[in-house]
Design a protein around this motif. Structure first.
Motif, PDB file in Angstrom:
ATOM      1  N   MET A   1       7.806  -3.223  -4.932  1.00  0.00           N
ATOM      2  CA  MET A   1       7.855  -2.274  -3.837  1.00  0.00           C
ATOM      3  C   MET A   1       9.097  -1.392  -3.839  1.00  0.00           C
ATOM      4  SD  MET A   1       6.258  -4.733  -0.906  1.00  0.00           S
ATOM      5  CE  MET A   1       5.003  -5.909  -1.405  1.00  0.00           C
ATOM      6  N   VAL A   2      10.040  -1.684  -4.714  1.00  0.00           N
ATOM      7  CA  VAL A   2      11.232  -0.828  -4.791  1.00  0.00           C
ATOM      8  C   VAL A   2      11.442  -0.288  -6.202  1.00  0.00           C
ATOM      9  CG1 VAL A   2      12.416  -1.936  -2.861  1.00  0.00           C
ATOM     10  CG2 VAL A   2      12.730  -2.836  -5.180  1.00  0.00           C
ATOM     11  N   GLN A   3      10.483  -0.481  -7.072  1.00  0.00           N
ATOM     12  CA  GLN A   3      10.644  -0.037  -8.456  1.00  0.00           C
ATOM     13  C   GLN A   3      10.951   1.447  -8.543  1.00  0.00           C
ATOM     14  OE1 GLN A   3       7.155  -0.030 -10.867  1.00  0.00           O
ATOM     15  NE2 GLN A   3       8.268  -0.116 -12.792  1.00  0.00           N
ATOM     16  N   ASP A   4      10.236   2.244  -7.788  1.00  0.00           N
ATOM     17  CA  ASP A   4      10.457   3.692  -7.836  1.00  0.00           C
ATOM     18  C   ASP A   4      11.844   4.063  -7.338  1.00  0.00           C
ATOM     19  OD1 ASP A   4       7.892   3.925  -8.784  1.00  0.00           O
ATOM     20  OD2 ASP A   4       7.007   4.468  -6.854  1.00  0.00           O
TER      21      ASP A   4
ATOM     22  N   ILE B   1      13.031  -1.926   3.765  1.00  0.00           N
ATOM     23  CA  ILE B   1      13.274  -1.170   2.531  1.00  0.00           C
ATOM     24  C   ILE B   1      13.776   0.231   2.856  1.00  0.00           C
ATOM     25  CG2 ILE B   1      12.171  -0.174   0.487  1.00  0.00           C
ATOM     26  CD1 ILE B   1      10.270  -2.585   0.499  1.00  0.00           C
ATOM     27  N   GLN B   2      13.143   0.879   3.823  1.00  0.00           N
ATOM     28  CA  GLN B   2      13.571   2.223   4.198  1.00  0.00           C
ATOM     29  C   GLN B   2      14.966   2.209   4.805  1.00  0.00           C
ATOM     30  OE1 GLN B   2      11.911   5.019   3.396  1.00  0.00           O
ATOM     31  NE2 GLN B   2      13.806   6.016   4.066  1.00  0.00           N
ATOM     32  N   ALA B   3      15.272   1.160   5.573  1.00  0.00           N
ATOM     33  CA  ALA B   3      16.613   1.041   6.156  1.00  0.00           C
ATOM     34  C   ALA B   3      17.660   0.877   5.056  1.00  0.00           C
ATOM     35  CB  ALA B   3      16.654  -0.142   7.115  1.00  0.00           C
ATOM     36  N   ALA B   4      17.315   0.127   4.009  1.00  0.00           N
ATOM     37  CA  ALA B   4      18.246  -0.038   2.886  1.00  0.00           C
ATOM     38  C   ALA B   4      18.464   1.296   2.176  1.00  0.00           C
ATOM     39  CB  ALA B   4      17.709  -1.082   1.916  1.00  0.00           C
ATOM     40  N   VAL B   5      17.391   2.055   1.977  1.00  0.00           N
ATOM     41  CA  VAL B   5      17.503   3.383   1.357  1.00  0.00           C
ATOM     42  C   VAL B   5      18.419   4.275   2.187  1.00  0.00           C
ATOM     43  CG1 VAL B   5      16.235   5.491   0.775  1.00  0.00           C
ATOM     44  CG2 VAL B   5      15.266   3.255   0.202  1.00  0.00           C
TER      45      VAL B   5
ATOM     46  N   ALA C   1       0.832  -1.201   0.000  1.00  0.00           N
ATOM     47  CA  ALA C   1       0.000   0.000   0.000  1.00  0.00           C
ATOM     48  C   ALA C   1       0.867   1.251   0.000  1.00  0.00           C
ATOM     49  CB  ALA C   1      -0.920   0.005   1.223  1.00  0.00           C
ATOM     50  N   MET C   2       1.890   1.280   0.866  1.00  0.00           N
ATOM     51  CA  MET C   2       2.750   2.450   1.010  1.00  0.00           C
ATOM     52  C   MET C   2       3.700   2.629  -0.177  1.00  0.00           C
ATOM     53  SD  MET C   2       3.762   2.016   5.026  1.00  0.00           S
ATOM     54  CE  MET C   2       4.988   3.307   4.922  1.00  0.00           C
ATOM     55  N   LYS C   3       4.320   1.522  -0.587  1.00  0.00           N
ATOM     56  CA  LYS C   3       5.411   1.638  -1.562  1.00  0.00           C
ATOM     57  C   LYS C   3       4.964   1.532  -3.016  1.00  0.00           C
ATOM     58  CE  LYS C   3       8.950   2.078  -0.371  1.00  0.00           C
ATOM     59  NZ  LYS C   3       9.644   3.324  -0.012  1.00  0.00           N
ATOM     60  N   TRP C   4       3.782   0.982  -3.265  1.00  0.00           N
ATOM     61  CA  TRP C   4       3.369   0.801  -4.661  1.00  0.00           C
ATOM     62  C   TRP C   4       1.999   1.388  -4.963  1.00  0.00           C
ATOM     63  CZ3 TRP C   4      -0.464  -1.392  -7.617  1.00  0.00           C
ATOM     64  CH2 TRP C   4      -0.180  -1.520  -8.984  1.00  0.00           C
ATOM     65  N   LEU C   5       0.986   1.023  -4.175  1.00  0.00           N
ATOM     66  CA  LEU C   5      -0.387   1.394  -4.535  1.00  0.00           C
ATOM     67  C   LEU C   5      -0.658   2.887  -4.385  1.00  0.00           C
ATOM     68  CD1 LEU C   5      -3.202   0.556  -5.426  1.00  0.00           C
ATOM     69  CD2 LEU C   5      -3.746   0.061  -3.033  1.00  0.00           C
ATOM     70  N   ILE C   6      -0.368   3.454  -3.211  1.00  0.00           N
ATOM     71  CA  ILE C   6      -0.713   4.855  -2.969  1.00  0.00           C
ATOM     72  C   ILE C   6      -0.095   5.805  -4.000  1.00  0.00           C
ATOM     73  CG2 ILE C   6      -0.417   6.772  -1.346  1.00  0.00           C
ATOM     74  CD1 ILE C   6      -0.941   4.819   0.924  1.00  0.00           C
ATOM     75  N   PRO C   7       1.182   5.638  -4.376  1.00  0.00           N
ATOM     76  CA  PRO C   7       1.734   6.536  -5.400  1.00  0.00           C
ATOM     77  C   PRO C   7       1.017   6.446  -6.747  1.00  0.00           C
ATOM     78  CG  PRO C   7       3.501   5.436  -4.209  1.00  0.00           C
ATOM     79  CD  PRO C   7       2.222   4.759  -3.811  1.00  0.00           C
TER      80      PRO C   7
END
Length: 310
Positions: A256-259, A240-244, A124-130
Motif C-alpha cells: 500500500m505504500v510501494q508507489d 498512510i496519508q498522515a505519514a505522507v 483498493a485506494m492505494k494499490w488496486l485502483i492505480p
C-alpha cells in the motif's frame, strides 16, 4: 420470507390465526409501502415513484387491508412507521435492494462480462485502483465493478463475485479462499531521519482498523517504541496519508505504500517484515468454475508478485 414476516405480525398484533396458504399482496403494494417508509411521506414517495399522492395512499391502504394490520401512525398529515411497519420495512428494504442488484447484474451481464469485486478500502485506494488500467487493457471484455468493504461478506445478499480480504477474521467454511500473497509491514515516514532506535519522542500513527499493527511489529523486530507519542486514526489509509503529510510514523503494508516509496514521498528505514497474515480472494464457488474470476485471480497474483519482487 414475507409469509414468515406476516405470520409474525399477526402473532404480535394478537389477531386471528394466519391462514397458511393466503395469497400475498401484490409486489406493487410492497413497493409503494417501501417508498413511503423510506421517505417518511406519502408526498415524497409519490415524487420518487412518479405517481400521485393518492395512488401511494391507496396502495398502502390496500396492503394494510390485505395484512389486517396498520403499518403507519397518521398524525397531522404526517406518517410514522409503527411496530408492524418497522418489522415489514426491515424485510422490504432488503428485498428491494436485492432485486435492484439482481436487475442491474442481469442487464449489464447481457452487454458486458461484469465482475463485481469487494475490496478492503485501503488496498483498493492505494494499490488496486492505480493498477486497474493494466487489468482493463489485458481484459477489455471484463467490466470490473469495485465495491469498497472489509470483513465478513454475505455473497448471496451482496451480489458480489469475489472479495479481496486480509485474513484478520474467520470466514464461513462454505466460502472458497485462495491465497494471493503474504503481508509485509514496516514503519514509514516522510523524513528519512525521523526514526531512531528507541523511538523516543516520535509520534506513532495508529489505525482503528489495525489495532495490533504496532505491537505485532515490535515483537517481530524486537524493537521497543517506548517513549513515543500516539495519534489515532479510524482507517489504515488515513495513517498512510498522515505519514505522507509529515504528521508522524505509520505502520504500513508494503503493497500500500510501494508507489510512495518509489516516488520518495515515504521512506522505510527498517524495511518490511512478514507479519504472519496474508491476502485472500474469497468466493462462493471455486474460482476455476468462473472464467472472469479465474482471469482476475491470475492477473492479481502476477501483479502482487511483481510488486513484492521490486
Amino acid at each position: 420470507m414475507l409469509a414468515k414476516l406476516i405470520k409474525a405480525i399477526y402473532r404480535e398484533a394478537n389477531l386471528i390465526d394466519f391462514i397458511e396458504y393466503m395469497k400475498l399482496p401484490s409486489l406493487a403494494s410492497f413497493r409503494f409501502f417501501e417508498a413511503a417508509a423510506q421517505t417518511g411521506s406519502f408526498v415524497k414517495a409519490a415524487e420518487t415513484l412518479h405517481v400521485t399522492h393518492g395512488a401511494v395512499s391507496r396502495q398502502v391502504r390496500l396492503l394494510e387491508a390485505a395484512l389486517g394490520v396498520e403499518l403507519f401512525e397518521r398524525r397531522n398529515r404526517a406518517i410514522f412507521l409503527n411496530a408492524a411497519g418497522r418489522s415489514l420495512h426491515e424485510v422490504t428494504h432488503s428485498v428491494f435492494e436485492q432485486l435492484e442488484g439482481a436487475v442491474y447484474r442481469l442487464q449489464h451481464t447481457a452487454q458486458n462480462e461484469v465482475l463485481t469485486l469487494s475490496c478492503e478500502p485501503t488496498i483498493a485506494m492505494k494499490w488496486l485502483i492505480p493498477r486497474l488500467p493494466a487489468f482493463h487493457e489485458a481484459n477489455p471484455d471484463i467490466n470490473l465493478h469495485l465495491v469498497a468493504a472489509g470483513g465478513p461478506i454475505d455473497f448471496a445478499r451482496s451480489g458480489v463475485d469475489l472479495a479481496l480480504r486480509r485474513d484478520d477474521f474467520h470466514w464461513e467454511l462454505d466460502i472458497f479462499a485462495e491465497k494471493v500473497c503474504d503481508e509485509w509491514v514496516g514503519p514509514v515516514s516522510r523524513v528519512k531521519t525521523s526514526i531512531n532506535d528507541n523511538f523516543e519522542g516520535v509520534c506513532l500513527l495508529h489505525a482503528g482498523t489495525r489495532p495490533n499493527a504496532w505491537p505485532t511489529w515490535e515483537k517481530l523486530s524486537n524493537i521497543s517504541t517506548k517513549g513515543s507519542g500516539r495519534v489515532e486514526y479510524e482507517h489504515f489509509y488515513l495513517c498512510i496519508q498522515a505519514a505522507v503529510s509529515g504528521l508522524g510514523i505509520a505502520m504500513a503494508s508494503f503493497l500500500m505504500v510501494q508507489d510512495e516509496l518509489e516516488s520518495g514521498q515515504l521512506h522505510a528505514p527498517y524495511g518490511f517484515l512478514l507479519d504472519g497474515s496474508a491476502y485472500y480472494l474469497l468466493s462462493p464457488e471455486p474460482l476455476d468454475m468462473n472464467n472472469k474470476c479465474a482471469r482476475f485471480e491470475s492477473w492479481l497474483k502476477k501483479e502482487m508478485a511483481a510488486c513484492l519482487q521490486s
